[in-house]
Design a protein around this motif. Structure first.
Motif, PDB file in Angstrom:
ATOM      1  N   ASN A 248      18.155  29.945  44.611  1.00 23.66           N
ATOM      2  CA  ASN A 248      19.196  30.929  44.885  1.00 23.66           C
ATOM      3  C   ASN A 248      19.953  30.639  46.174  1.00 23.66           C
ATOM      4  OD1 ASN A 248      19.380  32.670  42.712  1.00 23.66           O
ATOM      5  ND2 ASN A 248      17.481  33.707  43.286  1.00 23.66           N
TER       6      ASN A 248
ATOM      7  N   LYS B 270       9.196  23.293  37.953  1.00 24.80           N
ATOM      8  CA  LYS B 270       8.036  24.176  37.929  1.00 24.80           C
ATOM      9  C   LYS B 270       6.808  23.460  38.454  1.00 24.80           C
ATOM     10  CE  LYS B 270       9.480  26.549  33.742  1.00 24.80           C
ATOM     11  NZ  LYS B 270       9.104  26.706  32.333  1.00 24.80           N
TER      12      LYS B 270
ATOM     13  N   THR C  76      14.915  27.605  33.396  1.00 25.77           N
ATOM     14  CA  THR C  76      13.698  28.054  34.067  1.00 25.77           C
ATOM     15  C   THR C  76      13.690  29.569  34.179  1.00 25.77           C
ATOM     16  OG1 THR C  76      13.896  26.037  35.369  1.00 25.77           O
ATOM     17  CG2 THR C  76      12.237  27.621  36.072  1.00 25.77           C
ATOM     18  N   GLU C  77      14.863  30.116  34.478  1.00 29.55           N
ATOM     19  CA  GLU C  77      14.963  31.561  34.611  1.00 29.55           C
ATOM     20  C   GLU C  77      14.644  32.232  33.276  1.00 29.55           C
ATOM     21  OE1 GLU C  77      18.794  32.816  36.083  1.00 29.55           O
ATOM     22  OE2 GLU C  77      17.747  34.157  37.475  1.00 29.55           O
TER      23      GLU C  77
ATOM     24  N   ASN D 146       6.147  33.991  38.935  1.00 28.01           N
ATOM     25  CA  ASN D 146       5.832  33.414  40.232  1.00 28.01           C
ATOM     26  C   ASN D 146       6.857  33.854  41.257  1.00 28.01           C
ATOM     27  OD1 ASN D 146       3.620  31.262  39.493  1.00 28.01           O
ATOM     28  ND2 ASN D 146       5.228  31.165  37.932  1.00 28.01           N
TER      29      ASN D 146
ATOM     30  N   TYR E 152       9.708  32.146  34.341  1.00 29.38           N
ATOM     31  CA  TYR E 152       8.866  31.536  35.382  1.00 29.38           C
ATOM     32  C   TYR E 152       9.017  32.244  36.721  1.00 29.38           C
ATOM     33  CZ  TYR E 152       7.194  28.025  38.698  1.00 29.38           C
ATOM     34  OH  TYR E 152       6.553  27.383  39.708  1.00 29.38           O
ATOM     35  N   TYR E 153      10.262  32.588  37.074  1.00 26.65           N
ATOM     36  CA  TYR E 153      10.489  33.200  38.390  1.00 26.65           C
ATOM     37  C   TYR E 153       9.866  34.592  38.473  1.00 26.65           C
ATOM     38  CZ  TYR E 153      13.825  29.393  38.978  1.00 26.65           C
ATOM     39  OH  TYR E 153      14.406  28.151  39.068  1.00 26.65           O
ATOM     40  N   LYS E 154       9.817  35.273  37.326  1.00 34.26           N
ATOM     41  CA  LYS E 154       9.198  36.601  37.310  1.00 34.26           C
ATOM     42  C   LYS E 154       7.695  36.489  37.494  1.00 34.26           C
ATOM     43  CE  LYS E 154      12.384  39.743  35.164  1.00 34.26           C
ATOM     44  NZ  LYS E 154      13.214  38.995  34.160  1.00 34.26           N
TER      45      LYS E 154
ATOM     46  N   THR F 281       9.581  31.922  43.906  1.00 39.80           N
ATOM     47  CA  THR F 281       9.949  30.540  43.592  1.00 39.80           C
ATOM     48  C   THR F 281      11.454  30.391  43.352  1.00 39.80           C
ATOM     49  OG1 THR F 281       9.295  31.040  41.337  1.00 39.80           O
ATOM     50  CG2 THR F 281       7.744  29.767  42.656  1.00 39.80           C
ATOM     51  N   ASP F 282      12.138  31.534  43.165  1.00 36.49           N
ATOM     52  CA  ASP F 282      13.576  31.434  42.935  1.00 36.49           C
ATOM     53  C   ASP F 282      14.371  31.490  44.236  1.00 36.49           C
ATOM     54  OD1 ASP F 282      12.796  33.987  43.426  1.00 36.49           O
ATOM     55  OD2 ASP F 282      14.315  34.917  42.146  1.00 36.49           O
TER      56      ASP F 282
END
Lengths: 295, 435
Positions: free
Chosen positions: B371, B339, B354-355, B363, B359-361, B366-367
């Motif tokens: 992926n 992060k 992290t998921e 930002n 965090y990915y939602k 960032t995934d």
């Protein structure tokens, strides 16, 4: 202290002691590395030196088989001649004018000598900033007058950029020598010519320039050597040899192969080639200067 | 008097330190924000136990710290841990007793070590043919696509629908140009994004012998019809002013941040910089591909660096190194690093963590990089492991520049890369095959 006094009065080896520091410096910083380069040029090793293999002249053969290496001789010649010719003419012009200035001469001279204190890498970055296609002030101005400056893809632009940076860096040195040369020309000669009716242009070409010729030749050799050896930092920071290999001069490749690519053998072989070139140049310089100095 | 007290206190501290702690030298090349990250990792580890002390030292850029470490090794005082960029991997692998495989270090120290917990495309890059992990994946990034949402809106494009294929990229570039953009698309790290990742992403060979993983006699294959087609496509875009070349390595990145270029392919590690400095909305997407190629999209290849353990140190010191690596691999430490820096999480568990944290939602985009990476790799997509690769990357830059300048056709340029690059590979093979 006592030891020193005895040496001063008696010994034959005082001269040797006095030159020892110089000999040590030359030995440590010239002969030893040169010997190492010679040794490494016939070896191939991995970067950590865990395996060293004697390969004879293979490193040199690799160089001759590399078309891009041979092409870089041509690039080097263009670069060196441009740097030397432009650098010398410009600084001669500046020196002649600075010599004539009556008021504020010190101010002008200081400004002209200043760039000599700038490190080559900094000079490269400085010129790169001014000419950067996206953000450079000069590139912006050039675009306004219809020149699409792009040294990233246009080799002529790239060569112009590195030549300018290299010349700018060296002008101060040339300027100092020319100014000293000009100041040592007897006024009476120039005055006599003036009385005979020779104009400034004629006086320059028939009196001043011939009297400056030893200085000019000395500077020519010094400048070529400078262009050959001292300019890799400018190239590295401004163009990294690009576009393609169009500004990759010989010494840049030595630096790149040795310090970035860790190919010590190949890099050493190239230094040896360069060493041969500089020795040849130095021989030419000494012969010529010796001849000229006597008139 | 005051000096004496200070000296006594200092001496006390040092003797305490000396008796209790084993110092482990770590040379790295991380600057600014990432440099602080490295120091924080060391501090946290040092605070978590008292037996070992990690001492991080900044030694200049990747190539500078490598030169420094080589000189130090030859003089017999190399650091314990050295951070080496991915293109130096084959060179490090070939350096014999100068290094100690990480798998061995962990095993001898009795640390629980399962290479399977690492993201395959990351760990695979640094694993020997026999399955031994050679270096520790530390800061890994991959190639992604960034676009300027505001510029998309102005050009009448949907800012929430980034172009996924090269055809869509070309169409978007044409629209951006029509709306007055002088630089619709630029490309950073051209050899990494357009040749290495391009090959893996389309599941085509970059080089024979599984891109060099299968042996030193690997040779380049990047003048295949698909590669020629792609470079031809880019060269046509360059002629029409849809793709504008902005230099080697990361030099083109500022032209995206300034808003001059509307789209860029570059490292996922560029995210932090763009987020901090771009004065417009931007989005991330996967690397564009050609949908008619079977197997595409596969996965992209990593860049960044890994940590190598140098040879010839004491067993006690290796124990400390192993403990430190276990610490850095912990999911919470990993996730926090991911992060903080935008580098990839190196373990699957850290990615999941992290998921889960949302965090990915928060930002979006960032995934994209993780992926692209968490797929099962193939022999063609595992990564690139070629000797003299620093020089080969430069050759790729040189020849591609000739193509963008119109001096060589795409086929001529790629053929020249293969020819000149193979000479480098032959030399590397010759120098290293006798061991």
């Amino acid at each position: 202290m006592a030891v020193e006094k005895r040496v001063v009065f008696k010994s034959k080896w005082l001269p040797w002691v006095l030159v020892a520091p110089q000999v040590f410096i030359i030995g440590a910083f010239f002969f030893w590395p040169a010997a190492q380069a010679l040794l490494q040029s016939v070896q191939q090793s991995d970067a950590f030196g865990t395996s060293i293999e004697w390969v004879g002249l293979e490193n040199f053969r690799n160089l001759w088989n590399d078309e891009t290496y041979l092409a870089s001789f041509y690039t080097t010649a263009i670069f060196s001649v441009s740097v030397a010719v432009i650098g010398i003419s410009l600084s001669l012009l500046l020196a002649v004018y600075a010599d004539r200035v009556a008021k504020g001469a010190l101010f002008y001279k200081t400004l002209l000598i200043w760039p000599y204190a700038v490190a080559p890498a900094v000079a490269g970055v400085l010129w790169l900033f001014m000419f950067a296609p996206s953000v450079g002030v000069v590139a912006y101005g050039l675009r306004a007058i219809g020149i699409d400056w792009n040294h990233l893809l246009n080799s002529t632009h790239a060569m112009t950029l590195v030549v300018m940076a290299a010349v700018w860096k060296q002008i101060s040195y040339n300027f100092l020598f020319f100014l000293a040369g000009l100041q040592s020309i007897p006024r009476s000669l120039i005055e006599a010519a003036a009385i005979d009716g020779a104009g400034p242009w004629r006086r320059f070409w028939t009196i001043v320039f011939p009297l400056l010729s030893p200085t000019t030749f000395f500077l020519l050799v010094i400048n070529v050597v400078y262009a050959f050896f001292d300019t890799f930092a400018i190239i590295d920071s401004a163009t990294q040899g690009g576009p393609g290999k169009d500004t990759a001069i010989l010494v840049y490749k030595v630096y790149y192969d040795g310090f970035k690519a860790m190919d010590l053998g190949g890099s050493a072989a190239q230094s040896v080639v360069l060493m041969v070139i500089v020795i040849a140049l130095t021989v030419v310089q000494f012969r010529f200067v010796e001849k000229k100095v006597t008139y | 008097m005051r000096h004496k007290i200070a000296a006594a206190v200092l001496a006390g501290l040092f003797s305490m330190g000396a008796s209790a702690q084993v110092e482990i030298q770590w040379w790295h090349s991380m600057t600014s924000v990432n440099g602080e990250w490295v120091n924080d990792l060391a501090r946290e580890f040092n605070a978590s136990q008292s037996k070992y002390k990690i001492v991080p030292t900044f030694k200049g850029s990747y190539d500078e710290s490598m030169t420094a470490a080589i000189a130090a090794y030859r003089a017999g005082n190399a650091p314990h841990i050295l951070q080496v960029f991915e293109v130096g991997t084959a060179m490090m692998m070939a350096s014999g007793k100068a290094i100690k495989p990480v798998g061995e270090v962990m095993k001898e120290a009795g640390q629980k070590f399962d290479p399977a917990v690492y993201i395959p495309a990351v760990a695979g890059y640094y694993t020997a043919p026999n399955g031994q992990m050679l270096s520790f994946p530390f800061n890994s990034s991959t190639t992604v696509f960034y676009y300027n949402k505001d510029a998309f809106k102005a050009a009448g494009l949907d800012p929430e629908q980034p172009p996924k294929t090269w055809i869509e990229v070309t169409q978007a570039a044409a629209k951006l140009k029509a709306s007055g953009h002088t630089c619709p698309l630029t490309i950073a790290w051209q050899s990494w994004t357009q040749l290495e990742s391009f090959s893996a992403w389309h599941n085509v060979e970059f080089a024979t012998k599984n891109n060099g993983f299968g042996g030193l006699d690997a040779r380049l294959k990047i003048n295949s019809p698909l590669h020629v087609r792609h470079i031809e496509n880019l060269s046509n875009m360059a002629k029409q002013g849809l793709f504008v070349y902005k230099g080697r390595m990361s030099t083109p990145e500022p032209s995206f941040i300034s808003g001059e270029c509307a789209m860029i392919t570059t490292s996922s590690g560029f995210y932090g910089n763009a987020k901090k400095n771009a004065k417009f909305n931007f989005g991330l997407s996967t690397l564009p591909y050609y949908p008619d190629v079977e197997g595409a999209p596969q996965n992209t290849v990593i860049g960044g660096a890994s940590l190598w353990v140098m040879g010839g140190k004491k067993a006690d010191e290796y124990k400390g190194v192993a403990e430190f690596f276990s610490f850095v691999s912990k999911p919470d430490v990993q996730s926090a690093s991911h992060k903080r820096t935008g580098y990839l999480p190196i373990t699957l568990e850290a990615f999941a963590l992290t998921e889960k944290s949302g965090y990915y939602k928060e930002n979006p985009g960032t995934d994209v990089a993780p992926n692209q990476m968490i797929r099962k790799t193939t022999d063609k997509s595992r990564g690139i492991r070629l000797g003299n690769y620093v020089q080969i990357r430069t050759i790729e830059d040189e020849e591609l520049e000739q193509v963008w300048a119109g001096k060589k056709t795409p086929k001529e340029g790629l053929d020249a890369i293969v020819k000149r690059g193979n000479e480098m590979l032959e030399r590397f093979e010759k120098a290293n095959s006798k061991k």
